[in-house]
Design an enzyme around this catalytic site. Sequence first.
Site, PDB file in Angstrom:
ATOM      1  N   LYS A 182      25.850  53.990  67.291  1.00 18.84           N
ATOM      2  CA  LYS A 182      27.137  54.663  67.064  1.00 18.84           C
ATOM      3  C   LYS A 182      26.986  56.141  67.356  1.00 18.84           C
ATOM      4  O   LYS A 182      25.883  56.698  67.300  1.00 18.84           O
ATOM      5  CB  LYS A 182      27.622  54.441  65.637  1.00 18.84           C
ATOM      6  CG  LYS A 182      26.522  54.530  64.602  1.00 18.84           C
ATOM      7  CD  LYS A 182      26.997  54.024  63.275  1.00 18.84           C
ATOM      8  CE  LYS A 182      25.847  53.757  62.324  1.00 18.84           C
ATOM      9  NZ  LYS A 182      25.272  52.411  62.494  1.00 18.84           N
TER      10      LYS A 182
ATOM     11  N   SER B 219      28.453  61.384  53.346  1.00 18.18           N
ATOM     12  CA  SER B 219      27.542  60.838  54.361  1.00 18.18           C
ATOM     13  C   SER B 219      28.068  59.479  54.819  1.00 18.18           C
ATOM     14  O   SER B 219      29.048  58.961  54.273  1.00 18.18           O
ATOM     15  CB  SER B 219      26.139  60.727  53.781  1.00 18.18           C
ATOM     16  OG  SER B 219      26.144  59.820  52.703  1.00 18.18           O
ATOM     17  N   TYR B 220      27.379  58.887  55.784  1.00 15.45           N
ATOM     18  CA  TYR B 220      27.823  57.627  56.378  1.00 15.45           C
ATOM     19  C   TYR B 220      28.058  56.563  55.307  1.00 15.45           C
ATOM     20  O   TYR B 220      27.167  56.270  54.503  1.00 15.45           O
ATOM     21  CB  TYR B 220      26.760  57.161  57.370  1.00 15.45           C
ATOM     22  CG  TYR B 220      27.203  56.016  58.224  1.00 15.45           C
ATOM     23  CD1 TYR B 220      28.172  56.209  59.199  1.00 15.45           C
ATOM     24  CD2 TYR B 220      26.680  54.751  58.057  1.00 15.45           C
ATOM     25  CE1 TYR B 220      28.595  55.165  59.978  1.00 15.45           C
ATOM     26  CE2 TYR B 220      27.092  53.696  58.837  1.00 15.45           C
ATOM     27  CZ  TYR B 220      28.057  53.915  59.794  1.00 15.45           C
ATOM     28  OH  TYR B 220      28.482  52.870  60.565  1.00 15.45           O
ATOM     29  N   PRO B 221      29.252  55.987  55.255  1.00 13.94           N
ATOM     30  CA  PRO B 221      29.595  55.137  54.105  1.00 13.94           C
ATOM     31  C   PRO B 221      29.188  53.677  54.223  1.00 13.94           C
ATOM     32  O   PRO B 221      29.495  52.905  53.347  1.00 13.94           O
ATOM     33  CB  PRO B 221      31.119  55.260  54.038  1.00 13.94           C
ATOM     34  CG  PRO B 221      31.533  55.480  55.444  1.00 13.94           C
ATOM     35  CD  PRO B 221      30.412  56.200  56.145  1.00 13.94           C
ATOM     36  N   ARG B 222      28.543  53.285  55.323  1.00 13.69           N
ATOM     37  CA  ARG B 222      28.128  51.878  55.412  1.00 13.69           C
ATOM     38  C   ARG B 222      26.607  51.806  55.321  1.00 13.69           C
ATOM     39  O   ARG B 222      25.904  52.029  56.297  1.00 13.69           O
ATOM     40  CB  ARG B 222      28.617  51.263  56.717  1.00 13.69           C
ATOM     41  CG  ARG B 222      29.975  50.617  56.589  1.00 13.69           C
ATOM     42  CD  ARG B 222      30.289  49.803  57.806  1.00 13.69           C
ATOM     43  NE  ARG B 222      30.468  50.689  58.942  1.00 13.69           N
ATOM     44  CZ  ARG B 222      31.642  51.020  59.455  1.00 13.69           C
ATOM     45  NH1 ARG B 222      32.739  50.523  58.958  1.00 13.69           N
ATOM     46  NH2 ARG B 222      31.726  51.837  60.482  1.00 13.69           N
TER      47      ARG B 222
END
EC number: 5.6.2.1
Length: 862
Positions: A10, A335-338
Amino acid sequence: MKTVLMVAEKPSLAQSIAKILSRGSLSSHKGLNGACSVHEYTGTFAGQPVRFKMTSVCGHVMTLDFLGKYNKWDKVDPAELFSQAPTEKKEANPKLNMVKFLQVEGRGCDYIVLWLDCDKEGENICFEVLDAVLPVMNKAHGGEKTVFRARFSSITDTDICNAMACLGEPDHNEALSVDARQELDLRIGCAFTRFQTKYFQGKYGDLDSSLISFGPCQTPTLGFCVERHDKIQSFKPETYWVLQAKVNTDKDRSLLLDWDRVRVFDREIAQMFLNMTKLEKEAQVEATSRKEKAKQRPLALNTVEMLRVASSSLGMGPQHAMQTAERLYTQGYISYPRTETTHYPENFDLKGSLRQQANHPYWADTVKRLLAEGINRPRKGHDAGDHPPITPMKSATEAELGGDAWRLYEYITRHFIATVSHDCKYLQSTISFRIGPELFTCSGKTVLSPGFTEIMPWQSVPLEESLPTCQRGDTFPVGEVKMLEKQTSPPDYLTEAELITLMEKHGIGTDASIPVHINNICQRNYVTVESGRRLKPTNLGIVLVHGYYKIDAELVLPTIRSAVEKQLNLIAQGKADYRQVLGHTLDVFKRKFHYFVDSIAGMDELMEVSFSPLAATGKPLSRCGKCHRFMKYIQAKPSRLHCSHCDETYTLPQNGTIKLYKELRCPLDDFELVLWSSGSRGKSYPLCPYCYNHPPFRDMKKGMGCNECTHPSCQHSLSMLGIGQCVECESGVLVLDPTSGPKWRVACNKCSVVAHCFENAHRVRVSADTCSVCEAALLDVDFNKAKSPLPGDETQHMGCVFCDPVFQELVELKHAASCHPMHRGGPGRRQGRGRGRARRPPGKPNPRRPKDKMSALAAYFV
DNA sequence: GCAAGGTC
């Protein structure tokens, strides 16, 4: 200089990895799809100076589907989907043009380093990338290795640099296991879904779901909800009895004691214990204890926990919570939520993150104290090797974020602060008493230090009255002993948070897909979300699950997924052959499918109880052209007309209202026409139920109304009511809506363009004559004498809506004259193509059509 | 029109 192409999963990761590897000196530009960026820098690779190009995909490049002709539900037997129907890989998101993008960036590169996520899906994407890029890369000389795989377990400098220093190769077996999963999910899911949908939709009129879907994740998810429903239904309350004692500790203070036997289910026995105790005057202290206990600070936050709290405490559904979190992430707040990880990486700057919150109006005090007194080491969590836990990235205020975004941000931040706070310490004191032969206990908690509960007040230990100080042998007067009669109570419906926990426990879905599955079973009308975000199955959901139980319980059990995953893991580990596992598993499910089809009567028996057959549903609306009896209009999704005499069902356009259209009939098949209208724009058009399902002419498709019908002489057809080419879309035609008076409308038969004209005219007709300037059909308009806006007391006028000066005042198209697309010089009716079919020949733009004027014009219609 | 898995 040679070039090394590097690809991450990504855009955000491509950027972080490039920053680390280039030590911050890089130049970036957006790629041709607007979604991915390319970060370039120079360095050394394989002992030579090279140019690095770091970019990314957006998840999977490709997706699996059946060949087009196998997607026609009427023409393909679902059983064929298990083996005969061929599949093909299509671009997962055509808008992103990912293959083209990769090829543009990969052309002329000498090496490729794959930085996809280190899981099976990532391994599979590696090969999707290679398929796109290898053909355009420079060929290797003399068997030199050109394809490399970077393996990393976190996005930290050391990990990324280590990965770069010991590159490996992509693992084909892992990728194959994903290929197998995709094919299994597609074939099995689609076969069952199509069969169920067609079978039940053809029989019942009030199912209220346009799709009766089946899937290895969504069906067990629904199963959990129905399982709880069944427990509630089959629950039989039982009466039980409890002894409750009170002792007086002071003049006016008493303590409530809990019975050590908790409860008994026999009244006489309870009565016996009561008799033995109630005559006692004194309660004697048997033992006392004081224990210091701790309530642990939370683990660092991962996605699933965030979704649980969002649902149970913030009242936000998982799908909505994820969308909100993604927005917070792209705006740089979190921060990146996944992520599955609940462990901070070793070099995570906990203090730095905390310092950002030191002046926040809501928690500055707590944060400042933590910074001054020293933060606590976070608990050791699980490192899934994907992304760091979810943390705030900068301070934000309620006013700045507002609404749900703020509430989620606030939770994430408080959770983060809690992870570096101390445990909550409290004292648990217990006193046990003897009253006659029976033991009773009372306990209380006193907070010693609140620790993290200061920042998470909803977690705090409730204040309780302190217990008296006493020791073994002390006695207190008994206030009273009484027997209480109570009843066991049923469990409540499953909460979303409980469902998430169950899914996680059974490996149903992933952190990213759990919200999707839950959303699916809501949208398909299998469950509804009740207050407290509890999921209550609908009749449809219950019948489906009970039907599976009856026919083949494995179809709904949570093990269905894990059993298949076990097989897939054998492929990933190289212990089993991809073809063999795929073939074997498909064979098993094909048998299950045939058995299901043969046994569908078992599920149907349950359906009959809850739903009504088509013939008994809906209200009579319009006449069938074959038997001339009334057909029934079934409003429930998918709305349709059913002729019980001919046993035929005709689908109708969805999302609108259907009325009988003046008992007018289609000249082709004698079916009575119905009028479809949509609420929002007030668009409407007549349609023939038969033609709508069975297009009468070769140039028509399924789902077309009379406004798209090319019948040459029918008064309702496009040929008779079409005026001219749409001003916005390429293929649409503006058609007079004959039912729209007195607020007459002209609407495009393809797009959403609607124009209002000739208000209060009592008749508007489309003439056979065309405009000499633009070739649009002329309109013949009649007004009442009193209301006529025409000049000189005229009541009737014929002209072109685009060009006629008299009409300019009466049509919202008044600026259209000089720049209407009809001026483009395409073939008009004179060329014998039929009115409204006029099209601009490709590649011949009209120089007289200024672009900005076109957009100004378009504004009039929408 | 269908699955589940990535991601925007």
